[in-house]
Design a protein around this motif. Structure first.
Motif, mmCIF file in Angstrom:
data_model
loop_
_atom_site.group_PDB
_atom_site.id
_atom_site.type_symbol
_atom_site.label_atom_id
_atom_site.label_comp_id
_atom_site.label_asym_id
_atom_site.label_seq_id
_atom_site.Cartn_x
_atom_site.Cartn_y
_atom_site.Cartn_z
ATOM 1 N N ALA A 1 0.843 -1.200 0.000
ATOM 2 C CA ALA A 1 0.000 0.000 0.000
ATOM 3 C C ALA A 1 0.881 1.254 0.000
ATOM 4 C CB ALA A 1 -0.940 -0.002 1.200
ATOM 5 N N ILE A 2 1.932 1.233 0.805
ATOM 6 C CA ILE A 2 2.846 2.366 0.832
ATOM 7 C C ILE A 2 3.495 2.557 -0.539
ATOM 8 C CG2 ILE A 2 5.062 3.162 1.768
ATOM 9 C CD1 ILE A 2 4.161 2.036 4.479
ATOM 10 N N GLY A 3 3.810 1.456 -1.208
ATOM 11 C CA GLY A 3 4.381 1.545 -2.542
ATOM 12 C C GLY A 3 3.461 2.256 -3.516
ATOM 13 N N LYS A 4 2.173 1.948 -3.450
ATOM 14 C CA LYS A 4 1.203 2.638 -4.322
ATOM 15 C C LYS A 4 1.107 4.114 -3.954
ATOM 16 C CE LYS A 4 -1.699 -1.326 -5.508
ATOM 17 N NZ LYS A 4 -3.080 -1.873 -5.542
ATOM 18 N N PHE A 5 1.087 4.377 -2.664
ATOM 19 C CA PHE A 5 1.003 5.759 -2.183
ATOM 20 C C PHE A 5 2.214 6.580 -2.621
ATOM 21 C CE2 PHE A 5 2.870 8.257 1.347
ATOM 22 C CZ PHE A 5 2.017 9.352 1.345
ATOM 23 N N LEU A 6 3.377 5.944 -2.706
ATOM 24 C CA LEU A 6 4.621 6.650 -3.008
ATOM 25 C C LEU A 6 4.687 7.201 -4.431
ATOM 26 C CD1 LEU A 6 7.457 4.452 -1.418
ATOM 27 C CD2 LEU A 6 6.873 6.812 -0.837
ATOM 28 N N LYS A 7 3.940 6.614 -5.342
ATOM 29 C CA LYS A 7 4.055 7.004 -6.748
ATOM 30 C C LYS A 7 3.870 8.517 -6.906
ATOM 31 C CE LYS A 7 4.585 2.727 -7.894
ATOM 32 N NZ LYS A 7 5.967 2.229 -8.131
ATOM 33 N N GLY A 8 4.902 9.166 -7.451
ATOM 34 C CA GLY A 8 4.862 10.614 -7.634
ATOM 35 C C GLY A 8 5.282 11.400 -6.418
ATOM 36 N N LYS A 9 5.552 10.701 -5.283
ATOM 37 C CA LYS A 9 5.937 11.401 -4.047
ATOM 38 C C LYS A 9 7.317 10.956 -3.561
ATOM 39 C CE LYS A 9 1.142 11.516 -2.278
ATOM 40 N NZ LYS A 9 0.551 10.406 -3.074
ATOM 41 N N GLU A 10 8.018 10.184 -4.363
ATOM 42 C CA GLU A 10 9.260 9.569 -3.905
ATOM 43 C C GLU A 10 10.250 10.570 -3.332
ATOM 44 O OE1 GLU A 10 7.679 6.919 -7.242
ATOM 45 O OE2 GLU A 10 7.860 9.069 -6.828
ATOM 46 N N ASP A 11 10.282 11.775 -3.866
ATOM 47 C CA ASP A 11 11.243 12.776 -3.387
ATOM 48 C C ASP A 11 10.675 13.652 -2.280
ATOM 49 O OD1 ASP A 11 9.403 14.013 -5.039
ATOM 50 O OD2 ASP A 11 10.845 15.411 -5.908
ATOM 51 N N LYS A 12 9.463 13.336 -1.827
ATOM 52 C CA LYS A 12 8.812 14.171 -0.817
ATOM 53 C C LYS A 12 8.606 13.452 0.519
ATOM 54 C CE LYS A 12 6.291 16.714 -4.403
ATOM 55 N NZ LYS A 12 4.948 17.009 -4.969
ATOM 56 N N VAL A 13 8.691 12.143 0.506
ATOM 57 C CA VAL A 13 8.467 11.382 1.736
ATOM 58 C C VAL A 13 9.583 10.363 1.929
ATOM 59 C CG1 VAL A 13 5.965 11.645 1.557
ATOM 60 C CG2 VAL A 13 7.050 9.596 0.637
ATOM 61 N N HIS A 14 9.694 9.863 3.161
ATOM 62 C CA HIS A 14 10.693 8.860 3.505
ATOM 63 C C HIS A 14 9.995 7.686 4.186
ATOM 64 C CE1 HIS A 14 13.767 11.812 2.584
ATOM 65 N NE2 HIS A 14 13.146 12.666 3.393
ATOM 66 N N VAL A 15 10.477 6.486 3.884
ATOM 67 C CA VAL A 15 9.883 5.271 4.440
ATOM 68 C C VAL A 15 10.967 4.457 5.126
ATOM 69 C CG1 VAL A 15 8.631 3.134 3.935
ATOM 70 C CG2 VAL A 15 8.131 5.217 2.621
ATOM 71 N N SER A 16 10.652 4.002 6.311
ATOM 72 C CA SER A 16 11.525 3.085 7.038
ATOM 73 C C SER A 16 10.801 1.758 7.170
ATOM 74 C CB SER A 16 11.840 3.654 8.427
ATOM 75 O OG SER A 16 12.663 2.763 9.159
ATOM 76 N N THR A 17 11.463 0.668 6.804
ATOM 77 C CA THR A 17 10.841 -0.641 6.958
ATOM 78 C C THR A 17 11.715 -1.529 7.829
ATOM 79 O OG1 THR A 17 9.670 -2.411 5.787
ATOM 80 C CG2 THR A 17 11.844 -1.760 4.914
ATOM 81 N N LYS A 18 11.153 -2.648 8.263
ATOM 82 C CA LYS A 18 11.847 -3.541 9.184
ATOM 83 C C LYS A 18 11.854 -4.957 8.628
ATOM 84 C CE LYS A 18 9.099 -2.222 12.634
ATOM 85 N NZ LYS A 18 8.441 -1.020 12.062
ATOM 86 N N ILE A 19 12.934 -5.681 8.903
ATOM 87 C CA ILE A 19 13.084 -7.053 8.417
ATOM 88 C C ILE A 19 13.555 -7.971 9.544
ATOM 89 C CG2 ILE A 19 13.614 -6.302 6.055
ATOM 90 C CD1 ILE A 19 16.593 -6.918 6.690
ATOM 91 N N GLY A 20 13.262 -9.250 9.375
ATOM 92 C CA GLY A 20 13.760 -10.258 10.314
ATOM 93 C C GLY A 20 12.681 -11.099 10.954
ATOM 94 N N ARG A 21 11.479 -10.528 11.127
ATOM 95 C CA ARG A 21 10.445 -11.265 11.846
ATOM 96 C C ARG A 21 9.751 -12.319 10.987
ATOM 97 N NH1 ARG A 21 10.838 -10.139 17.375
ATOM 98 N NH2 ARG A 21 8.843 -11.194 17.511
ATOM 99 N N LYS A 22 10.117 -12.389 9.714
ATOM 100 C CA LYS A 22 9.604 -13.488 8.890
ATOM 101 C C LYS A 22 10.233 -14.823 9.286
ATOM 102 C CE LYS A 22 8.364 -11.114 4.560
ATOM 103 N NZ LYS A 22 8.669 -11.031 3.109
ATOM 104 N N LEU A 23 11.343 -14.747 9.970
ATOM 105 C CA LEU A 23 12.016 -15.968 10.391
ATOM 106 C C LEU A 23 11.126 -16.788 11.327
ATOM 107 C CD1 LEU A 23 15.546 -14.482 11.155
ATOM 108 C CD2 LEU A 23 14.946 -15.972 9.226
ATOM 109 N N ASP A 24 11.024 -18.068 11.068
ATOM 110 C CA ASP A 24 10.216 -18.950 11.913
ATOM 111 C C ASP A 24 10.950 -20.285 12.071
ATOM 112 O OD1 ASP A 24 8.208 -20.040 13.400
ATOM 113 O OD2 ASP A 24 6.872 -20.425 11.698
ATOM 114 N N PRO A 25 11.578 -20.481 13.206
ATOM 115 C CA PRO A 25 11.531 -19.654 14.413
ATOM 116 C C PRO A 25 12.402 -18.396 14.270
ATOM 117 C CG PRO A 25 13.036 -21.463 14.742
ATOM 118 C CD PRO A 25 12.393 -21.701 13.403
ATOM 119 N N HIS A 26 12.038 -17.386 15.063
ATOM 120 C CA HIS A 26 12.796 -16.134 15.033
ATOM 121 C C HIS A 26 13.994 -16.285 15.966
ATOM 122 C CE1 HIS A 26 13.298 -11.677 16.109
ATOM 123 N NE2 HIS A 26 13.727 -11.839 14.869
ATOM 124 N N VAL A 27 15.098 -16.754 15.401
ATOM 125 C CA VAL A 27 16.302 -17.035 16.185
ATOM 126 C C VAL A 27 17.491 -16.330 15.547
ATOM 127 C CG1 VAL A 27 15.453 -19.227 17.077
ATOM 128 C CG2 VAL A 27 16.676 -19.179 14.886
#
Length: 326
Positions: free
Chosen positions: A65-91
């Motif tokens: 959804a954020i990707g769709k929202f970003l179209k045309g605004k890439e130079d006006k907003v900043h996005v921070s995302t997080k990775i790692g919790r897809k791990l199962d088990p999370h070790v």
């Protein structure tokens, strides 16, 4: 809206930004892309230019959804995302070069971008902070242009301090009227290294809205129902680790002693009293909640006496055992 510099990223970000754990639906409710996009646009219209998400939020739907929202605004907003919790088990053993690369590539695909503004490890196990190869791989991804900055979302203050050993740009940490300890030492160290601070769980899962009572009910799929004892993930994520009824009493006393008929706004403004904080990231599941959040940026500063009241209520109700656990 006022703006602050997000540490060594150099990004000028809105003091009140948007966390998207709830984007497009409250905890446990079905995801609505229309509500998500309407919420993002409402935030943008209100001056918000920084958005915090994660690859697991709504199983990637938040990033998309954020990707769709970003179209045309890439130079006006900043996005921070997080990775790692897809791990199962999370070790800790799952934080390999191959997995980190894969997660970053999936985030790029979800948002339809060539480079990620900011990537955070998503509350990794403590052992990850002592594995330099994990952080060196993030350096490699930065050199390759897939990410511009990286950092970590933490559970504990000690983890945040250890993370400063690496070339991080940002730390996301729970900081609110019920979680004061980050301001004792970590804020000073982060400022010295020009590391930006994202204040998460700013309303203690809603306790600091001042609207909850002993009779408030939460849905069975809401973490405020099933994670109070930390059975699903770290207990500190739910009500900031505060016993629910204790939190209700403390919030009621804060409302009375601060003379606040809008404790949520006051609680967000309190966080912004700390200049080490780059931005506060309350959540919103619909556009109507955006006004409640962003109004804090323009609210009057708390007085010295009001700041002392917050400390007093914290010491009375919250400090033991919360301060010693996180």
């Amino acid at each position: 809206m006022q703006y602050r510099t997000l540490g060594k990223t150099g990004f000028k970000v809105s003091e009140v930004s948007l966390g998207t754990w709830q984007l497009g639906g409250k905890w446990g409710d079905p995801f609505s892309e229309k509500d998500a996009l309407d919420t993002l646009e409402a935030a943008y219209d209100a001056g918000v230019n920084f958005f915090d998400t994660a690859d697991i939020y709504q199983d990637g739907a938040s990033e998309k959804a954020i990707g769709k929202f970003l179209k045309g605004k890439e130079d006006k907003v900043h996005v921070s995302t997080k990775i790692g919790r897809k791990l199962d088990p999370h070790v800790a053993e799952g934080y390999t070069k191959e997995n980190i690369d894969k997660f970053v590539d999936e985030c790029l695909t979800n948002m339809g971008v060539d480079s990620l503004d900011n990537v955070l490890l998503h509350c990794p196990p403590t052992a990850v902070y002592y594995n330099p190869e994990v952080w060196f791989e993030l350096d490699n991804l930065k050199k390759a242009g897939k990410i511009q900055n990286y950092g970590v979302s933490v559970e504990k203050v000690e983890e945040a301090i250890k993370a400063l050993s690496y070339n991080i740009s940002t730390v996301e940490i729970i900081f609110n009227m019920f979680r004061l300890r980050p301001a004792d030492l970590f804020f000073k160290l982060a400022k010295e290294q020009n590391v930006g601070i994202l204040a998460r769980v700013p309303l203690a899962s809603g306790l600091l809205s001042g609207k909850y009572t002993a009779d408030t009910k939460f849905g069975k799929n809401d973490h405020r129902s099933y994670n109070r004892d930390g059975s699903a993930f770290d207990k500190g994520e739910t009500f900031s680790g505060v016993d629910y009824m204790t939190g209700v009493k403390a919030a009621d006393e804060l409302k009375e002693r601060l003379g606040s008929d809008n404790l949520a706004q006051t609680a967000l403004r309190w966080i912004l009293m700390f200049d080490a904080v780059s931005t506060v990231i309350p959540g919103a599941s619909n556009p109507q909640q955006i006004d409640r959040n962003v109004s804090a940026a323009d609210a009057p500063a708390l007085t010295h006496d009001q700041m002392l009241i917050v400390n007093d209520v914290y010491n009375k109700y919250i400090k033991n055992p919360v301060e010693y656990l996180w």
